[in-house]
Structure formats: C-alpha cells, structure tokens
Design an enzyme around this catalytic site. Structure first.
Site, PDB file in Angstrom:
ATOM      1  N   ARG A 160       0.857  -1.197   0.000  1.00 29.62           N
ATOM      2  CA  ARG A 160       0.000   0.000   0.000  1.00 29.62           C
ATOM      3  C   ARG A 160       0.887   1.239   0.000  1.00 29.62           C
ATOM      4  O   ARG A 160       2.049   1.210   0.363  1.00 29.62           O
ATOM      5  CB  ARG A 160      -0.936   0.031   1.196  1.00 29.62           C
ATOM      6  CG  ARG A 160      -0.266   0.085   2.569  1.00 29.62           C
ATOM      7  CD  ARG A 160      -0.170   1.460   3.158  1.00 29.62           C
ATOM      8  NE  ARG A 160       0.685   1.486   4.335  1.00 29.62           N
ATOM      9  CZ  ARG A 160       1.972   1.763   4.298  1.00 29.62           C
ATOM     10  NH1 ARG A 160       2.585   2.027   3.172  1.00 29.62           N
ATOM     11  NH2 ARG A 160       2.685   1.773   5.418  1.00 29.62           N
ATOM     12  N   ASP A 200      -1.972  -0.764   7.366  1.00 27.25           N
ATOM     13  CA  ASP A 200      -1.385  -1.510   6.251  1.00 27.25           C
ATOM     14  C   ASP A 200      -2.237  -2.725   5.889  1.00 27.25           C
ATOM     15  O   ASP A 200      -2.507  -3.003   4.726  1.00 27.25           O
ATOM     16  CB  ASP A 200       0.024  -1.996   6.609  1.00 27.25           C
ATOM     17  CG  ASP A 200       0.901  -0.869   7.095  1.00 27.25           C
ATOM     18  OD1 ASP A 200       0.494   0.289   6.932  1.00 27.25           O
ATOM     19  OD2 ASP A 200       1.977  -1.149   7.637  1.00 27.25           O
TER      20      ASP A 200
HETATM   21  C1  GLA Z   1       3.687   1.364   9.584  1.00 26.46           C
HETATM   22  C2  GLA Z   1       2.622   0.674  10.419  1.00 26.46           C
HETATM   23  C3  GLA Z   1       1.272   1.348  10.222  1.00 26.46           C
HETATM   24  C4  GLA Z   1       1.369   2.846  10.435  1.00 26.46           C
HETATM   25  C5  GLA Z   1       2.549   3.427   9.650  1.00 26.46           C
HETATM   26  C6  GLA Z   1       2.788   4.865   9.943  1.00 26.46           C
HETATM   27  O1  GLA Z   1       3.454   1.173   8.240  1.00 26.46           O
HETATM   28  O2  GLA Z   1       2.541  -0.684  10.087  1.00 26.46           O
HETATM   29  O3  GLA Z   1       0.324   0.757  11.076  1.00 26.46           O
HETATM   30  O4  GLA Z   1       1.469   3.145  11.783  1.00 26.46           O
HETATM   31  O5  GLA Z   1       3.748   2.731   9.897  1.00 26.46           O
HETATM   32  O6  GLA Z   1       1.706   5.622   9.538  1.00 26.46           O
END
Ligand code: GLA
Length: 575
Positions: free
Chosen positions: A54, A246
């Site tokens: 993503r 994510d």
């Molecule tokens: C990582 C984590 C997400 C989010 C991002 C920052 O990707 O897995 O849950 O906290 O950092 O936005």
C-alpha cells in the site's frame, strides 16, 4: 460496508482485476509461480493467495492512536502458492516454506501445542481421552525470532492466527492443521514503507486459511474486517505494535478508489474517488508517483527507539491529557484497551464533554472542530509546563520539551508498578526524554490534514464538472507538504535522505511530496500533474544522489507512478 464483505475467492483472474491488461500481466506471474511450485514440490498448488502493498497518501503514525488514515492498495504484491503436502504423512501443521528469491533460504517448521498448566488440564484431558478425542491444549506455538529479521517470520506470523483461531484448544474434534507446502514471491520492495510486511502476513494468513479449507467452509464468518483484525494481531508477533492501516489497505483496497479508513469506534472503510481520476478533468489530471529513498528501514529493526517508542509516547500523552480533563474512572474502564486510553478516545471524551448533548460516535464535523480546540490543550504536555505544575526541577537544557519516565510516572497518578504493567510490560522501548508534546501535536494536526484531504476529494468527486480542479490538486499537495514537515520536525520519523528527496520532488514539479509509511527511510509519495510526470521522473532520477549510477531497471523499480489497485484475494486453481 467493505469490512463486512466476504474474502474474495476467484477461479478466473479476469474477475480479480479491473482491466484485462492488468489481469493478463498478473496471470503470467501466477502461472510462473504455479510451475515453479510443481517443479519444487512435485505436485500442483491448489491455491494462490495474493496481498498487495500500500501507499499511504496522508495520515502518518496516527492509526495506532485510532485516527483515520488515507491509503490505497498498490499494484505490487506478494503471492503465495500453496497446497496440502503430498503424501500427507508429515506431522500436523508441518510447513515447507520456499521463496522464489534465492537469498531467502527454504525453511520448514512444525507448530507445537503448548500445554496448559497440568493442574487445569488434567481433568479435561482425561475426559476427552476417555471419549476417544484428541485433547488440544490452549495454544499453538511457532518460534519467531524478534531480534533478527527473517523472511519466514512473516509467514509464521500469518500462520499463527490461523492455528489459534481455527484449531484452538476448544476444538476437540481431532481436526488437525494440514501439513502444507508453500512458495512465496512478490515485488513489494522490503523495508521501503510500502508495506511488504503486511502484504506478506496477509498473504500467509490467506494461504493457510485456504489450504485448511477454511475459506470455503460454509458459515465461516470470515469477512474482510475479521481478516484485518487477524492480520493486525498476527503482525504484532514479529515484534512491532503497528496500527491497522497496512493490513486494512491491503485487504480492503479497491481499484480506482482511495480508502478513508477509520478505526474508532470500530474498523470502517469509505471508498473515496481521487480528483486525479475524475473523468472530465483530463487537463488537470494528476498521478501519485512513488520514489524510493533507497534507505532501507524495517519497522522491526530499531523498534524500541523508533516505532514502538512512538506508540508508547502517544499513549502516555493520552493518559496525561485525560488527567488534565479530569475524565471519570468510567472513561478509563470503557476504552478499547481498558485503562490505556488512546488519543482518539480522549479527543472523543473531550468533544462529548464540550458539546453537551453529543453522543458517540461523534459526528465528523464535530470531530474536526473538536480537534482544532483540542490542539490548544496539547500545550499542557510541554515538558516545561508539566515540570512546573508538578514542581519538578527544569533540566539544564531549558528548551527540552520531553519528559523523563520518572516524571511521567508521577504525573500519571498511578503507582509505579501499575504504570509499568500498563505501559511498559508489553513493549521494549528506550528513551531519556519522552516527547509527548511534539508527538501529540503531530497526531492532532495530521488527523486534521487527513479530514481536510478527504473533504477536498469528496467535494471534487461530487461536483466533477465544476471546471478546473487545479486548485483542489494544489490544496491536496499543500496538505501533503504540511504532513512531511510535521513528520520531520514533530514526529521525527523522516531522515535526511527523505527530506532531500521530497524537496527534490517538489522542485521537479510535484504539487506535494511526503514520506509514506513508518518513515526513517523507505518511500516518498508525490502528487504530480499528469502532463509533467515524464519530466518529473527524469528530473528526480538525475538529481537524487541515491539514484546515481543505478541501472535503468533498478531506477524503474525505485520510481514509478501508481494508481489505487485491488485488494487481497485467493485464486483457486482448477484442473
Ligand atoms: C507502519 C505501520 C502502520 C502505520 C505506519 C505509519 O506502516 O505498520 O500501522 O502506523 O507505519 O503511519
């Protein structure tokens, strides 16, 4: 609504992708993987599970404080071919896990049942055995090394959830997890902020569900939302207390729409059309371009001074603000994790207190107004202010706005043992000063930027023919720039290379540019007018120091335009 949908299971790939071109491209990869699987294991795979990475357009490090975020799934994905092992003579649940990339050495592992304390288990065990049932103990265990980054840890993390949710102790039917062969491949660059880890965990969870017949089982209750929760829990096993963005983006992603994902009071996803893809605005069409800083930053590595520390800082801030607001004991009891409120919950309580008459869930408009007012209150978290109020000495460096843990414990109103149990027993963090003020200021302003970003997109998609949308795009870009500034200065999750890269992107024609994902390296995302994409890409290739001397192939992997792509699914192979 999207969270209530069942997990898609396709028998033809044309149904899984928005256009036949995209489907054809993926079909070639799926075929190659199936052939390689047969070559390695001597039998055909029965399913291929797919989960995309993503890109987060805006809303960084606010998901674990339960504020809404704005990501899209991307085209790049992890795919896992799988089938029950043949012949099925292996131990229950045994896995042969291979990865197409040669540097990831094949692994095999068997989950172990961890026995319950004998005193509790003895009688139940006897009863079950008398009835000829297999007695399954309380939980399954797989060794996951949290200190070292290992590819199979993510596979195991996904498997864990399937074992413990579907082959639990209460299942006395004697149904064992099947021994399985799996083969993994993918093109989500690891450690780059585009969620290779969530894609891997989601694909693994899906593969083990499929191999064990759980996807096709009638009345399995498996929705996309349930899969998100499972995947979030599963990923924590690798050692990072990430929020749910994510996994939600990978599972709920939809071609051509961005997602506004909210986590409070429960997981919900709203599909939002980007002004960049609204028909009728061709001249001002814009695209999101991903640029990899090539600084590898994995959330697991350094979690105790970076990611996990930020999670704890925001929780500590929430506690001090709740105390400042004199919230009643019933508030602490009713939070998602009792006695450990998040900032979102404190903001809601603040709004409910302020707007007498409002009830949960707080309407969106009131959330925006409430956040604006809440921002003033955040000042009380400044180190100087807390120390003055508590009568603590000020440090030599008077500009230090952070707080020492002993100061926070005293300000928390909890005894030290309880405080440590609630805030520190489940996570390993390290800091001399905890930066509650700066982190909270970022979270509140970033949440406001997300809401504004979403409002702009919704307004543009509701009135697509209202002429030029360049001002909308500029406004979106400026919110992205504000987010980068805040990530860099307040949340301190950028790095010199990302600061430089986003600057170069802006100078090369982007309307906005910001880091995406956890930060400290990884990718940036830029909003670029469609007519300027080619010159933009060329300019960034020429100017970003990290790209000098790279082959054209590597450069094309490091910088590419993206559009919202479809979410996770399972493909069933038929003869
Ligand atoms: C990582 C984590 C997400 C989010 C991002 C920052 O990707 O897995 O849950 O906290 O950092 O936005």
């Amino acid at each position: 609504m999207a969270a209530q949908l069942p997990i898609p299971l396709y028998t033809t790939l044309a149904d899984a992708f928005p256009t036949s071109d995209i489907a054809l491209k993926h079909a070639a990869r799926f075929n190659d993987l199936a052939q390689e699987f047969e070559h390695r294991f001597g039998h055909k795979p029965t399913y291929i599970a797919r989960a995309p990475g993503r890109v987060n357009l805006i809303g960084e490090h606010i998901d674990y404080a339960l504020f809404g975020v704005f990501p899209t799934a991307i085209e790049q994905d992890i795919i896992i071919a799988c089938a029950p092992h043949e012949p099925s003579t292996r131990d229950p649940g045994h896995v042969n896990a291979h990865n197409v990339t040669p540097k990831y050495v094949p692994q095999s592992f068997t989950p172990m049942l961890r026995r319950r304390a004998d005193s509790i288990a003895k009688q139940e065990k006897q009863e079950e055995e008398e009835q000829g049932n297999l007695y399954l103990e309380s939980d399954w265990h797989l060794d996951i090394d949290k200190r070292e980054l290992r590819w199979e840890s993510y596979v195991k993390a996904g498997y864990y959830g399937v074992l413990n949710n579907y082959f639990s102790a209460s299942s006395t039917s004697g149904v064992h997890p099947k021994p399985a062969d799996i083969l993994v491949t993918g093109n989500v660059p690891p450690g780059s902020g585009v969620s290779s880890s969530a894609a891997m965990v989601v694909a693994s969870t899906l593969a083990f569900l499929a191999v064990n017949g759980k996807l096709e089982q009638q009345g399995n209750g498996l929705t996309k939302g349930k899969l998100v929760s499972m995947a979030v829990e599963n990923e924590k096993r690798v050692g990072v207390n990430s929020g749910g963005m994510d996994q939600a983006a990978s599972i709920l992603g939809t071609a051509n729409s961005a997602l506004y994902i909210s986590f409070y009071p429960s997981l919900a996803a709203e599909l939002v059309t980007l002004p960049t893809t609204i028909p009728g605005t061709k001249e001002e069409e814009a695209v999101f371009v991903i640029t990899n800083s090539l600084v590898v930053s994995d959330k697991v590595v350094g979690a105790k001074t970076r990611y996990n520390l930020r999670v704890v800082e925001t929780l500590l801030a929430a506690r001090l603000l709740a105390i400042h607001l004199s919230l009643p004991a019933s508030f602490y009891e009713s939070t998602v994790t009792p006695n450990r409120p998040t900032l979102r919950e404190v903001v809601s309580a603040f709004i409910l207190q302020y707007y007498s008459g409002a009830t949960e869930p707080v309407p969106e408009k009131e959330l925006e107004n409430g956040l604006e007012m809440f921002l003033d209150m955040v000042e009380v978290l400044k180190g100087e202010t807390v120390r003055e109020a508590m009568g603590f000495p000020q440090p030599e460096d008077e500009s230090e706005q952070g707080l020492k843990i002993e100061e926070i414990i005293k300000a928390s109103g909890m005894d030290e043992a309880t405080f440590r149990e609630v805030y520190l027993s489940w996570v390993d963090v390290e800091a001399t000063y905890f930066q509650l003020y700066k982190r909270t200021r970022h979270i509140i302003t970033e949440s406001l930027r997300v809401l504004e970003f979403r409002d702009l997109c919704l307004a543009a998609s509701n009135a697509p023919s209202s002429g030029s949308n360049i001002s909308t795009l500029e406004a979106l870009g400026s919110l992205m720039n504000g987010s980068q500034e805040s990530c860099s200065k307040l949340y301190e999750c950028s790095c010199p290379e990302l600061d430089q890269l986003t600057r170069i992107c802006r100078e090369s024609g982007a309307l906005g540019s910001r880091l995406s994902g956890a930060g400290w390296g990884g990718c940036a995302v830029s909003l670029v007018p469609a007519s300027e994409v080619t010159t933009f890409i060329q300019s960034v290739k020429e100017r970003y120091p990290g790209y000098q001397g790279l082959s054209e192939e590597k450069l094309n992997e490091a910088i590419f335009a993206t559009r919202p792509a479809s979410g996770a699914f399972v493909y069933k192979l038929t003869e």
